[in-house]
Design an enzyme around this catalytic site. Structure first.
Site, PDB file in Angstrom:
ATOM      1  N   TYR A   1       0.822  -1.217   0.000  1.00 26.53           N
ATOM      2  CA  TYR A   1       0.000   0.000   0.000  1.00 26.53           C
ATOM      3  C   TYR A   1       0.853   1.262   0.000  1.00 26.53           C
ATOM      4  O   TYR A   1       0.376   2.340  -0.307  1.00 26.53           O
ATOM      5  CB  TYR A   1      -0.942   0.024   1.213  1.00 26.53           C
ATOM      6  CG  TYR A   1      -2.002  -1.058   1.214  1.00 26.53           C
ATOM      7  CD1 TYR A   1      -2.220  -1.860   0.103  1.00 26.53           C
ATOM      8  CD2 TYR A   1      -2.795  -1.285   2.333  1.00 26.53           C
ATOM      9  CE1 TYR A   1      -3.171  -2.861   0.096  1.00 26.53           C
ATOM     10  CE2 TYR A   1      -3.764  -2.282   2.336  1.00 26.53           C
ATOM     11  CZ  TYR A   1      -3.944  -3.073   1.215  1.00 26.53           C
ATOM     12  OH  TYR A   1      -4.891  -4.059   1.219  1.00 26.53           O
TER      13      TYR A   1
ATOM     14  N   LYS B   1       3.419 -15.483   1.887  1.00 25.61           N
ATOM     15  CA  LYS B   1       3.305 -16.163   0.590  1.00 25.61           C
ATOM     16  C   LYS B   1       4.728 -16.499   0.156  1.00 25.61           C
ATOM     17  O   LYS B   1       5.208 -16.077  -0.908  1.00 25.61           O
ATOM     18  CB  LYS B   1       2.587 -15.215  -0.395  1.00 25.61           C
ATOM     19  CG  LYS B   1       2.229 -15.821  -1.736  1.00 25.61           C
ATOM     20  CD  LYS B   1       1.107 -16.831  -1.662  1.00 25.61           C
ATOM     21  CE  LYS B   1       0.831 -17.409  -3.036  1.00 25.61           C
ATOM     22  NZ  LYS B   1      -0.030 -18.606  -2.991  1.00 25.61           N
TER      23      LYS B   1
ATOM     24  N   ASP C   1      -3.080 -18.142   1.074  1.00 29.90           N
ATOM     25  CA  ASP C   1      -4.245 -18.758   0.431  1.00 29.90           C
ATOM     26  C   ASP C   1      -4.802 -19.885   1.285  1.00 29.90           C
ATOM     27  O   ASP C   1      -6.017 -20.033   1.446  1.00 29.90           O
ATOM     28  CB  ASP C   1      -3.898 -19.247  -0.997  1.00 29.90           C
ATOM     29  CG  ASP C   1      -2.530 -19.921  -1.076  1.00 29.90           C
ATOM     30  OD1 ASP C   1      -1.725 -19.767  -0.143  1.00 29.90           O
ATOM     31  OD2 ASP C   1      -2.275 -20.617  -2.079  1.00 29.90           O
TER      32      ASP C   1
ATOM     33  N   ASP D   1      -5.239  -7.069   5.838  1.00 30.09           N
ATOM     34  CA  ASP D   1      -6.444  -6.322   5.481  1.00 30.09           C
ATOM     35  C   ASP D   1      -7.552  -7.313   5.117  1.00 30.09           C
ATOM     36  O   ASP D   1      -8.688  -7.245   5.614  1.00 30.09           O
ATOM     37  CB  ASP D   1      -6.099  -5.421   4.278  1.00 30.09           C
ATOM     38  CG  ASP D   1      -7.185  -4.430   3.951  1.00 30.09           C
ATOM     39  OD1 ASP D   1      -8.182  -4.366   4.695  1.00 30.09           O
ATOM     40  OD2 ASP D   1      -7.046  -3.711   2.934  1.00 30.09           O
TER      41      ASP D   1
ATOM     42  N   ASP E   1     -10.801  -8.911   7.780  1.00 30.37           N
ATOM     43  CA  ASP E   1     -12.215  -8.754   7.410  1.00 30.37           C
ATOM     44  C   ASP E   1     -12.900 -10.119   7.348  1.00 30.37           C
ATOM     45  O   ASP E   1     -14.036 -10.277   7.795  1.00 30.37           O
ATOM     46  CB  ASP E   1     -12.348  -8.063   6.048  1.00 30.37           C
ATOM     47  CG  ASP E   1     -12.459  -6.558   6.200  1.00 30.37           C
ATOM     48  OD1 ASP E   1     -12.139  -6.048   7.295  1.00 30.37           O
ATOM     49  OD2 ASP E   1     -12.859  -5.881   5.232  1.00 30.37           O
TER      50      ASP E   1
END
Ligand code: NAD
Length: 375
Positions: free
Chosen positions: A154, A202, A234, A258, A262
């Site tokens: 980001y 990852k 994943d 992020d 959620d």
């Protein structure tokens, strides 16, 4: 809101910046302040509450969503309690004047809040609200996502479009220092809970993730009592809905956090129940907690603002986190969390968490019920 002090002679003394913001923000923050002040007099400490403008309310009053005075009030305090910002009225303003872009992001950046703590707790009394079957979430679900908040893709550069407009780039970059400090937050949180930490990356594809995993294994040596596992992002997304109870604390980088926070929060089913904390560097000043900003996960809910029906529990639980992490008042924090669970066990519900057709109470009644159950 006017400045409020709950004072106990000769006691421990703290100051908290109180940023109500927009929509239901001031309503739920007022409830959390009331509960906190009740705890202060009960547990023998002093809370100096310092209200400040933020978001659309600040834009309306002084033409900017984050006045310099608000930022300096936050810096002068031990912690910040925030309601929510935003609303349809401000959606068409230029980005820098919009409450979320012009106030929330700069607040996190200016205050150095790099660690986002998002607990996802399903209170047994609300088990039917979960998106998952009862046999998967069990008698209750209680996990914590620790997300890095100020680095990664980001913020990395280069970022943007190519001159010919035919390609775009975002860059995921992390320094050793950024990775180490968020991992320490994760390990410390795990050490205080069930001593299990799952680091999510990852590493099979990304160099930044391989770097993360390497550093994680190094930092782990400082926490011999914490059992560390690594999981690919994943797989983690899948495991969270397959068997969420295998997790206790998850630590991960910005974008993965992020998305996963959620996902985890929705396992609890109810937006009005979810607290969050964004923490800065741990204080080296003797005994003081870590500076942080505490807020409910939900937004300003303009559809119900001013009706007195907003669920204040997410903000009240956020205030409990504030007492624990920034003020070191653990007993008061535990008391609030227990009181909230008892109120729910007793069947009290605001409209958002009530079963269809069941009766519900308003913001004030829910707040008073929590206060009545403080030990
Ligand atoms: P929202 O979270 O405000 O509301 C979504 C739905 O949940 C609404 O129906 C609302 O009534 C309900 N709800 C939310 N909190 C509740 C509570 N405590 N009690 C009872 N019901 C509750 O999300 P939205 O509608 O997408 O956004 C509204 C505004 O809030 C937008 O301007 C958005 O940008 C802003 N927002 C701010 C934050 C923040 O300040 N951190 C976070 C999310 C959204």
């Amino acid at each position: 809101m006017t400045e409020q002090t709950s004072s106990v002679a000769g006691s421990r003394s703290y100051s908290v910046a109180v940023l109500g913001g927009d929509g239901i923000g001031p309503e739920v923050v007022q409830a959390a302040v009331k509960v906190s002040q009740h705890c202060a007099s009960k547990y023998g400490f002093t809370l100096h509450m310092r209200p400040a403008l933020v978001g659309g309310a600040a834009y309306d009053a002084v033409g900017t969503p984050l006045p310099a005075e608000t930022l300096s009030t936050c810096r002068e305090c031990d912690a910040v309690l925030l309601g929510a910002v935003g609303g349809p009225k401000y959606d068409t303003l230029p980005p820098a004047l919009r409450p979320e872009v012009g106030a929330l992001l700069p607040l996190r950046k200016e205050l150095g809040l790099f660690a986002n703590l998002r607990p996802a707790r399903l209170f047994p009394a609300l088990a039917s609200a979960s998106a998952l079957r009862a046999d998967i979430v069990g008698a209750g679900l209680d996990l914590l996502v620790v997300r890095e908040l100020t680095g990664g893709i980001y913020f990395g550069s280069p970022k943007g479009r190519s001159a010919d407009g035919l390609s775009a780039v975002d860059t995921c970059t992390y320094s050793r220092t950024e990775i180490e400090r968020i991992l320490h937050v994760g390990f410390r949180a795990a050490a205080q809970r069930s001593r299990r930490l799952c680091s999510v990356d990852k590493a099979n594809v990304l160099e930044s993730s391989r770097f993360w995993r390497e550093i994680c294994n190094e930092v782990a040596a400082q926490y011999p009592d914490v059992a560390l596992t690594h999981m690919l992002v994943d797989n983690c997304a899948m495991q969270l809905v397959r068997d969420p109870r295998q997790f206790d604390v998850i630590v991960t980088e910005n974008m993965f956090g992020d998305i996963l926070s959620d996902e985890a929060s929705m396992l609890t089913g109810s937006l009005g129940m979810l607290p969050s904390a964004s923490l800065g560097e741990a204080s080296s000043a003797g005994g003081r907690g870590t500076f942080g900003m505490y807020e409910p996960v939900h937004g300003s809910a303009p559809d119900i603002a001013g009706k007195g029906i907003a669920n204040p529990l997410a903000t009240i639980i956020s205030a409990a986190m504030l007492l624990r992490h920034s003020l070191g008042e653990d007993r008061a924090a535990e008391d609030i969390e227990r009181a909230v669970a008892e109120v729910l066990d007793a069947g009290l519900r605001t409209a958002d968490i009530a079963a269809a057709g069941a009766s519900s109470v308003g913001t004030d009644a829910m707040c008073e019920a929590v206060i009545a159950r403080l030990s």
